[in-house]
Design a protein around this motif. Structure first.
Motif, PDB file in Angstrom:
ATOM      1  N   ASP A 189     -40.873  -2.966 -19.400  1.00 22.45           N
ATOM      2  CA  ASP A 189     -41.410  -1.682 -19.856  1.00 22.45           C
ATOM      3  C   ASP A 189     -40.589  -0.490 -19.372  1.00 22.45           C
ATOM      4  OD1 ASP A 189     -42.121  -1.827 -17.133  1.00 22.45           O
ATOM      5  OD2 ASP A 189     -44.073  -0.880 -17.445  1.00 22.45           O
ATOM      6  N   ARG A 190     -39.416  -0.751 -18.788  1.00 24.95           N
ATOM      7  CA  ARG A 190     -38.626   0.315 -18.176  1.00 24.95           C
ATOM      8  C   ARG A 190     -37.219   0.374 -18.754  1.00 24.95           C
ATOM      9  NH1 ARG A 190     -40.406  -0.318 -11.871  1.00 24.95           N
ATOM     10  NH2 ARG A 190     -42.595  -0.591 -12.350  1.00 24.95           N
ATOM     11  N   ASP A 191     -36.680   1.582 -18.780  1.00 27.65           N
ATOM     12  CA  ASP A 191     -35.256   1.788 -19.011  1.00 27.65           C
ATOM     13  C   ASP A 191     -34.669   2.256 -17.693  1.00 27.65           C
ATOM     14  OD1 ASP A 191     -35.155   1.162 -21.780  1.00 27.65           O
ATOM     15  OD2 ASP A 191     -35.984   3.134 -22.239  1.00 27.65           O
ATOM     16  N   VAL A 192     -33.542   1.681 -17.303  1.00 28.74           N
ATOM     17  CA  VAL A 192     -32.946   1.969 -16.000  1.00 28.74           C
ATOM     18  C   VAL A 192     -31.639   2.725 -16.194  1.00 28.74           C
ATOM     19  CG1 VAL A 192     -32.059   0.958 -13.860  1.00 28.74           C
ATOM     20  CG2 VAL A 192     -34.047  -0.073 -15.009  1.00 28.74           C
ATOM     21  N   PHE A 193     -31.436   3.708 -15.333  1.00 30.51           N
ATOM     22  CA  PHE A 193     -30.246   4.550 -15.365  1.00 30.51           C
ATOM     23  C   PHE A 193     -29.617   4.571 -13.979  1.00 30.51           C
ATOM     24  CE2 PHE A 193     -33.199   5.925 -18.562  1.00 30.51           C
ATOM     25  CZ  PHE A 193     -32.410   6.159 -19.668  1.00 30.51           C
ATOM     26  N   VAL A 194     -28.328   4.892 -13.936  1.00 31.39           N
ATOM     27  CA  VAL A 194     -27.631   5.029 -12.659  1.00 31.39           C
ATOM     28  C   VAL A 194     -26.857   6.335 -12.627  1.00 31.39           C
ATOM     29  CG1 VAL A 194     -27.429   2.549 -12.185  1.00 31.39           C
ATOM     30  CG2 VAL A 194     -25.607   3.712 -13.456  1.00 31.39           C
ATOM     31  N   ALA A 195     -26.713   6.871 -11.409  1.00 29.96           N
ATOM     32  CA  ALA A 195     -25.807   7.989 -11.161  1.00 29.96           C
ATOM     33  C   ALA A 195     -24.495   7.376 -10.709  1.00 29.96           C
ATOM     34  CB  ALA A 195     -26.367   8.906 -10.088  1.00 29.96           C
ATOM     35  N   ASP A 196     -23.441   7.740 -11.397  1.00 34.26           N
ATOM     36  CA  ASP A 196     -22.115   7.179 -11.162  1.00 34.26           C
ATOM     37  C   ASP A 196     -21.209   8.301 -10.661  1.00 34.26           C
ATOM     38  OD1 ASP A 196     -19.289   6.478 -11.929  1.00 34.26           O
ATOM     39  OD2 ASP A 196     -20.272   4.658 -12.663  1.00 34.26           O
ATOM     40  N   ASP A 197     -20.584   8.078  -9.513  1.00 35.13           N
ATOM     41  CA  ASP A 197     -19.651   9.043  -8.946  1.00 35.13           C
ATOM     42  C   ASP A 197     -18.285   8.378  -8.876  1.00 35.13           C
ATOM     43  OD1 ASP A 197     -18.430  11.170  -7.703  1.00 35.13           O
ATOM     44  OD2 ASP A 197     -19.462  10.904  -5.785  1.00 35.13           O
ATOM     45  N   GLU A 198     -17.464   8.636  -9.888  1.00 32.80           N
ATOM     46  CA  GLU A 198     -16.118   8.074  -9.974  1.00 32.80           C
ATOM     47  C   GLU A 198     -16.123   6.551  -9.820  1.00 32.80           C
ATOM     48  OE1 GLU A 198     -13.336  10.206  -7.541  1.00 32.80           O
ATOM     49  OE2 GLU A 198     -14.014  12.138  -8.280  1.00 32.80           O
ATOM     50  N   ASN A 231     -18.009  14.905  -9.885  1.00 29.85           N
ATOM     51  CA  ASN A 231     -17.808  14.024 -11.025  1.00 29.85           C
ATOM     52  C   ASN A 231     -18.983  13.075 -11.218  1.00 29.85           C
ATOM     53  OD1 ASN A 231     -15.315  15.173 -11.558  1.00 29.85           O
ATOM     54  ND2 ASN A 231     -14.220  13.713 -10.282  1.00 29.85           N
ATOM     55  N   LEU A 232     -20.163  13.545 -10.912  1.00 30.88           N
ATOM     56  CA  LEU A 232     -21.362  12.739 -11.036  1.00 30.88           C
ATOM     57  C   LEU A 232     -21.789  12.676 -12.501  1.00 30.88           C
ATOM     58  CD1 LEU A 232     -23.430  11.257  -9.188  1.00 30.88           C
ATOM     59  CD2 LEU A 232     -24.796  13.335  -9.304  1.00 30.88           C
ATOM     60  N   SER A 233     -22.026  11.462 -12.985  1.00 31.48           N
ATOM     61  CA  SER A 233     -22.554  11.296 -14.339  1.00 31.48           C
ATOM     62  C   SER A 233     -23.709  10.314 -14.281  1.00 31.48           C
ATOM     63  CB  SER A 233     -21.462  10.788 -15.284  1.00 31.48           C
ATOM     64  OG  SER A 233     -21.016   9.501 -14.890  1.00 31.48           O
ATOM     65  N   THR A 234     -24.604  10.430 -15.233  1.00 33.73           N
ATOM     66  CA  THR A 234     -25.743   9.528 -15.313  1.00 33.73           C
ATOM     67  C   THR A 234     -25.639   8.760 -16.613  1.00 33.73           C
ATOM     68  OG1 THR A 234     -27.053  11.093 -14.035  1.00 33.73           O
ATOM     69  CG2 THR A 234     -28.259   9.394 -15.201  1.00 33.73           C
ATOM     70  N   ARG A 235     -25.849   7.447 -16.530  1.00 28.75           N
ATOM     71  CA  ARG A 235     -25.726   6.576 -17.693  1.00 28.75           C
ATOM     72  C   ARG A 235     -26.750   5.450 -17.598  1.00 28.75           C
ATOM     73  NH1 ARG A 235     -23.558   2.021 -15.700  1.00 28.75           N
ATOM     74  NH2 ARG A 235     -22.170   2.153 -13.899  1.00 28.75           N
ATOM     75  N   SER A 236     -26.951   4.773 -18.711  1.00 28.70           N
ATOM     76  CA  SER A 236     -27.822   3.597 -18.718  1.00 28.70           C
ATOM     77  C   SER A 236     -27.212   2.515 -17.842  1.00 28.70           C
ATOM     78  CB  SER A 236     -27.986   3.059 -20.139  1.00 28.70           C
ATOM     79  OG  SER A 236     -28.734   3.951 -20.923  1.00 28.70           O
ATOM     80  N   ALA A 237     -28.069   1.815 -17.111  1.00 32.48           N
ATOM     81  CA  ALA A 237     -27.611   0.722 -16.258  1.00 32.48           C
ATOM     82  C   ALA A 237     -27.315  -0.498 -17.118  1.00 32.48           C
ATOM     83  CB  ALA A 237     -28.676   0.387 -15.225  1.00 32.48           C
ATOM     84  N   THR A 238     -26.380  -1.308 -16.639  1.00 32.60           N
ATOM     85  CA  THR A 238     -26.045  -2.569 -17.293  1.00 32.60           C
ATOM     86  C   THR A 238     -26.237  -3.698 -16.290  1.00 32.60           C
ATOM     87  OG1 THR A 238     -23.720  -2.583 -16.625  1.00 32.60           O
ATOM     88  CG2 THR A 238     -24.272  -1.368 -18.652  1.00 32.60           C
ATOM     89  N   ILE A 239     -26.163  -4.917 -16.769  1.00 38.25           N
ATOM     90  CA  ILE A 239     -26.285  -6.067 -15.876  1.00 38.25           C
ATOM     91  C   ILE A 239     -25.186  -6.039 -14.808  1.00 38.25           C
ATOM     92  CG2 ILE A 239     -24.945  -7.684 -17.286  1.00 38.25           C
ATOM     93  CD1 ILE A 239     -27.288  -9.728 -16.547  1.00 38.25           C
ATOM     94  N   GLY A 240     -24.061  -5.441 -15.147  1.00 34.13           N
ATOM     95  CA  GLY A 240     -22.972  -5.309 -14.180  1.00 34.13           C
ATOM     96  C   GLY A 240     -23.292  -4.381 -13.022  1.00 34.13           C
ATOM     97  N   ASP A 241     -24.372  -3.604 -13.131  1.00 34.83           N
ATOM     98  CA  ASP A 241     -24.778  -2.678 -12.073  1.00 34.83           C
ATOM     99  C   ASP A 241     -25.771  -3.302 -11.094  1.00 34.83           C
ATOM    100  OD1 ASP A 241     -23.310  -0.392 -13.008  1.00 34.83           O
ATOM    101  OD2 ASP A 241     -24.836  -0.127 -14.576  1.00 34.83           O
ATOM    102  N   HIS A 242     -26.231  -4.507 -11.361  1.00 36.38           N
ATOM    103  CA  HIS A 242     -27.289  -5.106 -10.535  1.00 36.38           C
ATOM    104  C   HIS A 242     -26.930  -5.158  -9.053  1.00 36.38           C
ATOM    105  CE1 HIS A 242     -29.996  -7.209 -13.716  1.00 36.38           C
ATOM    106  NE2 HIS A 242     -29.673  -5.982 -14.079  1.00 36.38           N
ATOM    107  N   ASP A 243     -25.736  -5.601  -8.713  1.00 37.87           N
ATOM    108  CA  ASP A 243     -25.367  -5.686  -7.297  1.00 37.87           C
ATOM    109  C   ASP A 243     -25.349  -4.300  -6.647  1.00 37.87           C
ATOM    110  OD1 ASP A 243     -25.196  -8.457  -7.333  1.00 37.87           O
ATOM    111  OD2 ASP A 243     -23.010  -8.478  -7.586  1.00 37.87           O
ATOM    112  N   ALA A 244     -24.817  -3.310  -7.355  1.00 39.65           N
ATOM    113  CA  ALA A 244     -24.770  -1.947  -6.815  1.00 39.65           C
ATOM    114  C   ALA A 244     -26.181  -1.384  -6.647  1.00 39.65           C
ATOM    115  CB  ALA A 244     -23.934  -1.046  -7.725  1.00 39.65           C
ATOM    116  N   ILE A 245     -27.044  -1.662  -7.603  1.00 42.71           N
ATOM    117  CA  ILE A 245     -28.430  -1.183  -7.499  1.00 42.71           C
ATOM    118  C   ILE A 245     -29.128  -1.872  -6.336  1.00 42.71           C
ATOM    119  CG2 ILE A 245     -30.676  -1.167  -8.672  1.00 42.71           C
ATOM    120  CD1 ILE A 245     -29.070  -0.636 -11.300  1.00 42.71           C
ATOM    121  N   TRP A 246     -28.891  -3.161  -6.155  1.00 40.49           N
ATOM    122  CA  TRP A 246     -29.489  -3.865  -5.020  1.00 40.49           C
ATOM    123  C   TRP A 246     -29.010  -3.268  -3.702  1.00 40.49           C
ATOM    124  CZ3 TRP A 246     -33.339  -6.005  -3.004  1.00 40.49           C
ATOM    125  CH2 TRP A 246     -33.250  -6.780  -1.843  1.00 40.49           C
ATOM    126  N   ARG A 247     -27.733  -2.876  -3.631  1.00 37.32           N
ATOM    127  CA  ARG A 247     -27.220  -2.252  -2.395  1.00 37.32           C
ATOM    128  C   ARG A 247     -27.949  -0.939  -2.103  1.00 37.32           C
ATOM    129  NH1 ARG A 247     -22.399  -4.480  -4.303  1.00 37.32           N
ATOM    130  NH2 ARG A 247     -21.690  -2.561  -5.290  1.00 37.32           N
TER     131      ARG A 247
END
Length: 161
Positions: free
Chosen positions: A48-57, A1-17
């Motif tokens: 200058d960047r667009d950030v994306f995340v892989a989201d698994d459920e 169930n892996l999906s890729t989407r644009s990152a949001t400010i709400g993803d900052h903590d998860a990205i830092w982890r």
């Protein structure tokens, strides 16, 4: 169930982890090992960047940024950086992120993608990028100071889209 989407400010903590153990290890990215959370996120989310995340459920398991490699006459070549969560390797997340990056770059009109600084002893990444169609087009001897291996080469990798 892996999906890729644009990152949001709400993803900052998860990205830092994801970022923190990679930065602290100092084995694959030329970033200061003592980089703060704020500085790391500012780097990853630079204007200058667009950030994306892989989201698994609902769990962020990987991230990448996409940008023009250079401005002006170099802006037709994309550049990207990838990080996968500790413990999530071997699940195809890096491949899925790269596939998404290549498709997104092509849809945005980029003609090619170039990785400017792939640590040569990061063999898993080098093999993955080669499987994804990237060729090693340059090598900078001793350009990276690995914390345990000492000076090691960095690679420039390139592919047309």
């Amino acid at each position: 169930n892996l999906s890729t989407r644009s990152a949001t400010i709400g993803d900052h903590d998860a990205i830092w982890r994801i970022m923190e153990p990679i930065i602290r290890a100092g084995e694959t990215y030329a970033l200061p090992r003592d980089m703060t959370k704020g500085d790391a996120l500012a780097h990853w989310f630079a204007s200058d960047r667009d950030v994306f995340v892989a989201d698994d459920e609902g769990q962020v398991v990987g991230t990448y940024y996409l940008r023009a490699n250079r401005p002006g006459p170099g802006a037709h070549v994309a550049n990207a950086g990838f990080m996968v969560a500790d413990g999530a390797d071997g699940r195809g997340i890096g491949r899925a992120l790269c596939e998404h990056a290549l498709a997104t770059a092509k849809a945005r009109g980029f003609a090619a993608m170039q990785f400017n600084f792939v640590v040569a002893n990061n063999e898993r990444a080098v093999r993955l990028w080669q499987r994804m169609g990237f060729a090693i087009v340059g090598r900078a001897p001793d350009a990276f100071q690995h914390p345990t291996l000492g000076f090691t080469d960095s690679l420039v990798m390139f592919r047309k889209l």
